[in-house]
Design an enzyme around this catalytic site. Structure first.
Site, PDB file in Angstrom:
ATOM      1  N   ASN A   9       0.872  -1.170   0.000  1.00 39.22           N
ATOM      2  CA  ASN A   9       0.000   0.000   0.000  1.00 39.22           C
ATOM      3  C   ASN A   9       0.909   1.220   0.000  1.00 39.22           C
ATOM      4  O   ASN A   9       1.475   1.593   1.031  1.00 39.22           O
ATOM      5  CB  ASN A   9      -0.875  -0.042   1.264  1.00 39.22           C
ATOM      6  CG  ASN A   9      -1.870   1.101   1.314  1.00 39.22           C
ATOM      7  OD1 ASN A   9      -1.838   2.005   0.476  1.00 39.22           O
ATOM      8  ND2 ASN A   9      -2.740   1.071   2.304  1.00 39.22           N
ATOM      9  N   ARG A  90      -2.738  -2.258  -3.317  1.00 41.60           N
ATOM     10  CA  ARG A  90      -3.951  -1.477  -3.107  1.00 41.60           C
ATOM     11  C   ARG A  90      -3.899  -0.290  -4.069  1.00 41.60           C
ATOM     12  O   ARG A  90      -2.925   0.463  -4.100  1.00 41.60           O
ATOM     13  CB  ARG A  90      -3.996  -0.955  -1.670  1.00 41.60           C
ATOM     14  CG  ARG A  90      -5.147  -0.016  -1.469  1.00 41.60           C
ATOM     15  CD  ARG A  90      -5.142   0.602  -0.101  1.00 41.60           C
ATOM     16  NE  ARG A  90      -6.321   1.422   0.027  1.00 41.60           N
ATOM     17  CZ  ARG A  90      -6.318   2.629   0.603  1.00 41.60           C
ATOM     18  NH1 ARG A  90      -5.211   3.132   1.090  1.00 41.60           N
ATOM     19  NH2 ARG A  90      -7.435   3.311   0.689  1.00 41.60           N
ATOM     20  N   HIS A 179     -13.169   2.391   0.123  1.00 41.85           N
ATOM     21  CA  HIS A 179     -13.157   1.384   1.195  1.00 41.85           C
ATOM     22  C   HIS A 179     -13.754   0.056   0.726  1.00 41.85           C
ATOM     23  O   HIS A 179     -14.193  -0.764   1.532  1.00 41.85           O
ATOM     24  CB  HIS A 179     -13.959   1.854   2.444  1.00 41.85           C
ATOM     25  CG  HIS A 179     -13.301   2.955   3.208  1.00 41.85           C
ATOM     26  ND1 HIS A 179     -14.014   3.996   3.766  1.00 41.85           N
ATOM     27  CD2 HIS A 179     -12.005   3.173   3.527  1.00 41.85           C
ATOM     28  CE1 HIS A 179     -13.189   4.817   4.395  1.00 41.85           C
ATOM     29  NE2 HIS A 179     -11.964   4.348   4.260  1.00 41.85           N
ATOM     30  N   ARG A 240     -11.394  15.164   7.286  1.00 37.02           N
ATOM     31  CA  ARG A 240     -12.214  15.555   6.126  1.00 37.02           C
ATOM     32  C   ARG A 240     -13.610  15.961   6.573  1.00 37.02           C
ATOM     33  O   ARG A 240     -14.184  15.341   7.478  1.00 37.02           O
ATOM     34  CB  ARG A 240     -12.321  14.403   5.118  1.00 37.02           C
ATOM     35  CG  ARG A 240     -11.019  14.033   4.488  1.00 37.02           C
ATOM     36  CD  ARG A 240     -11.221  12.969   3.403  1.00 37.02           C
ATOM     37  NE  ARG A 240      -9.999  12.195   3.261  1.00 37.02           N
ATOM     38  CZ  ARG A 240      -9.939  10.870   3.210  1.00 37.02           C
ATOM     39  NH1 ARG A 240     -11.045  10.147   3.251  1.00 37.02           N
ATOM     40  NH2 ARG A 240      -8.795  10.262   3.090  1.00 37.02           N
ATOM     41  N   GLU A 382      -8.156  -5.519   5.468  1.00 35.34           N
ATOM     42  CA  GLU A 382      -8.039  -5.229   4.038  1.00 35.34           C
ATOM     43  C   GLU A 382      -6.861  -5.975   3.402  1.00 35.34           C
ATOM     44  O   GLU A 382      -6.931  -6.378   2.243  1.00 35.34           O
ATOM     45  CB  GLU A 382      -7.894  -3.709   3.833  1.00 35.34           C
ATOM     46  CG  GLU A 382      -9.219  -2.992   4.097  1.00 35.34           C
ATOM     47  CD  GLU A 382      -9.064  -1.513   4.396  1.00 35.34           C
ATOM     48  OE1 GLU A 382      -8.624  -1.177   5.521  1.00 35.34           O
ATOM     49  OE2 GLU A 382      -9.384  -0.692   3.525  1.00 35.34           O
TER      50      GLU A 382
HETATM   51  P1  ADP Z   1      -7.246   3.884   8.824  1.00 36.41           P
HETATM   52  O1  ADP Z   1      -8.413   4.519   8.156  1.00 36.41           O
HETATM   53  O2  ADP Z   1      -6.000   4.719   8.779  1.00 36.41           O
HETATM   54  O3  ADP Z   1      -7.021   2.427   8.504  1.00 36.41           O
HETATM   55  P2  ADP Z   1      -8.004   2.904  11.452  1.00 36.41           P
HETATM   56  O4  ADP Z   1      -9.048   1.972  11.018  1.00 36.41           O
HETATM   57  O5  ADP Z   1      -6.753   2.363  12.038  1.00 36.41           O
HETATM   58  O6  ADP Z   1      -7.644   3.965  10.351  1.00 36.41           O
HETATM   59  O7  ADP Z   1      -8.690   3.891  12.534  1.00 36.41           O
HETATM   60  C1  ADP Z   1      -7.962   4.938  13.115  1.00 36.41           C
HETATM   61  C2  ADP Z   1      -8.890   5.649  14.100  1.00 36.41           C
HETATM   62  O8  ADP Z   1      -9.373   4.706  15.058  1.00 36.41           O
HETATM   63  C3  ADP Z   1      -8.163   6.751  14.884  1.00 36.41           C
HETATM   64  O9  ADP Z   1      -8.989   7.896  14.987  1.00 36.41           O
HETATM   65  C4  ADP Z   1      -8.004   6.105  16.250  1.00 36.41           C
HETATM   66  O10 ADP Z   1      -7.961   7.068  17.282  1.00 36.41           O
HETATM   67  C5  ADP Z   1      -9.263   5.277  16.340  1.00 36.41           C
HETATM   68  N1  ADP Z   1      -9.133   4.266  17.382  1.00 36.41           N
HETATM   69  C6  ADP Z   1      -8.239   3.267  17.466  1.00 36.41           C
HETATM   70  N2  ADP Z   1      -8.386   2.580  18.628  1.00 36.41           N
HETATM   71  C7  ADP Z   1      -9.405   3.169  19.295  1.00 36.41           C
HETATM   72  C8  ADP Z   1     -10.044   2.960  20.556  1.00 36.41           C
HETATM   73  N3  ADP Z   1      -9.651   1.978  21.360  1.00 36.41           N
HETATM   74  N4  ADP Z   1     -11.083   3.763  20.886  1.00 36.41           N
HETATM   75  C9  ADP Z   1     -11.492   4.750  20.060  1.00 36.41           C
HETATM   76  N5  ADP Z   1     -10.927   5.017  18.875  1.00 36.41           N
HETATM   77  C10 ADP Z   1      -9.900   4.246  18.496  1.00 36.41           C
END
Ligand code: ADP
Length: 396
Positions: A9, A90, A179, A240, A382
């Site tokens: 990616n 990706r 997504h 965003r 993913e």
């Molecule tokens: P990406 O879109 O980059 O793949 P992720 O699916 O890893 O992102 O999600 C990232 C978001 O998830 C961040 O805003 C992070 O703070 C939030 N996040 C991760 N763990 C927790 C948690 N335990 N509680 C609340 N939010 C969380």
């Protein structure tokens, strides 16, 4: 033949990779190289011997992939011993051309290049990853898996914007959705958890990560989705804005003298939770909210309200809903978001169980036994989905 796929990616200044067993989903190794092209880069590799990190300068994506291969050699596992089946890439935007994973050749590279105007922030970086991987693995099949592909089943009334028709015909201006790899994976997992056939299910799937979107999935096919021509439309995200009156753009130009690039940057990188509360990481936002920060509370409220509006809208689109599925960082981990976004929807048959929601069990079910609509938490993966699609394609 092995089932091992190197999933790549590539971002504008980063390269993320995972070595996946497409059969079991096991990640044998993964890594991330950030700040490519800066004076200090950051490389992390996790393999069988644990984690290794370094901060040597890495000038290009080619150097980054070479550094990743060095890390495989030094810290394992050995790619030579494992024998890769394919490299899976990706690719964010496949336009209207790509509805399936596709073997990469010169023609595909040319077609993805043609799509750069639709995804100027993403496709050039994805192409860079493809080019360097083709040079380094000239004998391996390489597969492009598009974020947009899953949504190519949207009906015309869902993907068409109400603008002059030549905008679509001549410039490709329509809803594509993103997504898709996550939706494909999570929909299949949800059906397994429910012990039902995906072809019989109507799902509302919420992917809430840094980027956020929602899809209505009927019988395994996307029929509505909140992201549009670009990933800017729809739900409130980390940085965003999501939905916005299109006239705001003209106002910013006329009243503030902003350029198009300034507007793009503000709405993609300085808006959303960050714009409202100064914080895009949801965990930090929650801490601010807990400490009584009014801006963080408002950001949370706007975020959940937008989700609720979309759940209602997609309920109407589907007619009947079997399950609402939460996935990605926020969707999987924030019981508060799930509770507030679905509050007051009992008349729609949606009943969350507060105890299950606070700490979801293995099966992911967080609704009550008498809820007409099941509510599930399903971790996305993913990388596994890309590996699976790549292996399926090369095996024919
Ligand atoms: P990406 O879109 O980059 O793949 P992720 O699916 O890893 O992102 O999600 C990232 C978001 O998830 C961040 O805003 C992070 O703070 C939030 N996040 C991760 N763990 C927790 C948690 N335990 N509680 C609340 N939010 C969380």
């Amino acid at each position: 033949m092995s089932d091992h796929v190197l999933v790549i990616n590539a971002g504008s200044s980063s390269l993320k990779y995972s070595l996946i067993d497409a059969g079991s989903g096991e990640a044998l190794a993964d890594g991330l190289i950030e700040r490519i092209g800066e004076s200090e880069s950051h490389q992390k590799h996790r393999g069988p011997d644990g984690e290794a990190e370094s901060s040597d300068a890495i000038g290009s994506h080619e150097d980054a992939l070479r550094a990743a291969l060095d890390a495989f050699e030094t810290h394992g596992p050995s790619l030579d011993d494992l024998e890769l089946a394919a490299v899976g890439h990706r690719v964010v935007h496949g336009g209207s051309k790509f509805s399936k994973p596709t073997l990469i050749d010169d023609a595909l590279v040319a077609e993805v290049t043609e799509l750069v105007p639709l995804a100027p922030l993403h496709n050039p970086a994805n192409l860079e990853g493809i080019k360097v991987a083709r040079r380094m693995f000239p004998d391996l099949p390489q597969v492009a898996v598009f974020d947009t592909a899953f949504h190519q089943t949207l009906p015309p009334h869902a993907y068409t914007y109400a603008v002059p028709s030549e905008w679509l015909e001549e410039h490709g201006i329509r809803r594509y959705g993103f997504h898709g790899t996550s939706y494909s994976f999570v929909s299949g997992q949800a059906a397994r958890e429910l012990g039902r056939d995906l072809s019989d299910l109507n799902l509302i799937v919420l992917h809430l990560g840094n980027g956020c979107s929602v899809s209505a999935v009927r019988g395994g096919r996307s029929v509505e989705t909140s992201m549009g021509m670009t990933p800017l439309e729809g739900l409130v995200m980390g940085t965003r804005s999501g939905d916005l009156d299109p006239a705001v753009h003209g106002h910013l130009v006329r009243e503030l003298g902003w350029s198009v690039d300034e507007i793009d940057k503000a709405l993609n990188s300085k808006a959303g939770l960050k714009g409202l509360a100064g914080e895009n990481d949801f965990r930090e936002l929650s801490r601010l909210r807990d400490s009584g920060d009014a801006n963080a509370q408002l950001a949370f409220d706007v975020y959940c309200h937008r989700i609720k509006k979309y759940v209602g809208a997609y309920y109407a689109v589907l007619g009947t809903v079997d399950a609402i599925v939460f996935t990605a960082g926020v969707g999987q981990n924030s019981a508060d978001v799930r509770a507030v976004a679905l509050e007051g929807l009992e008349r729609l048959g949606i009943r969350l169980d507060p105890v299950r929601n606070a700490d979801p069990a293995e099966d992911g079910v967080v609704s009550t036994d008498d809820s007409g609509v099941a509510v599930l938490v399903v971790p996305t993966n993913e990388e596994w989905e890309i590996a699976r699609q790549a292996v399926d394609l090369v095996r024919g």
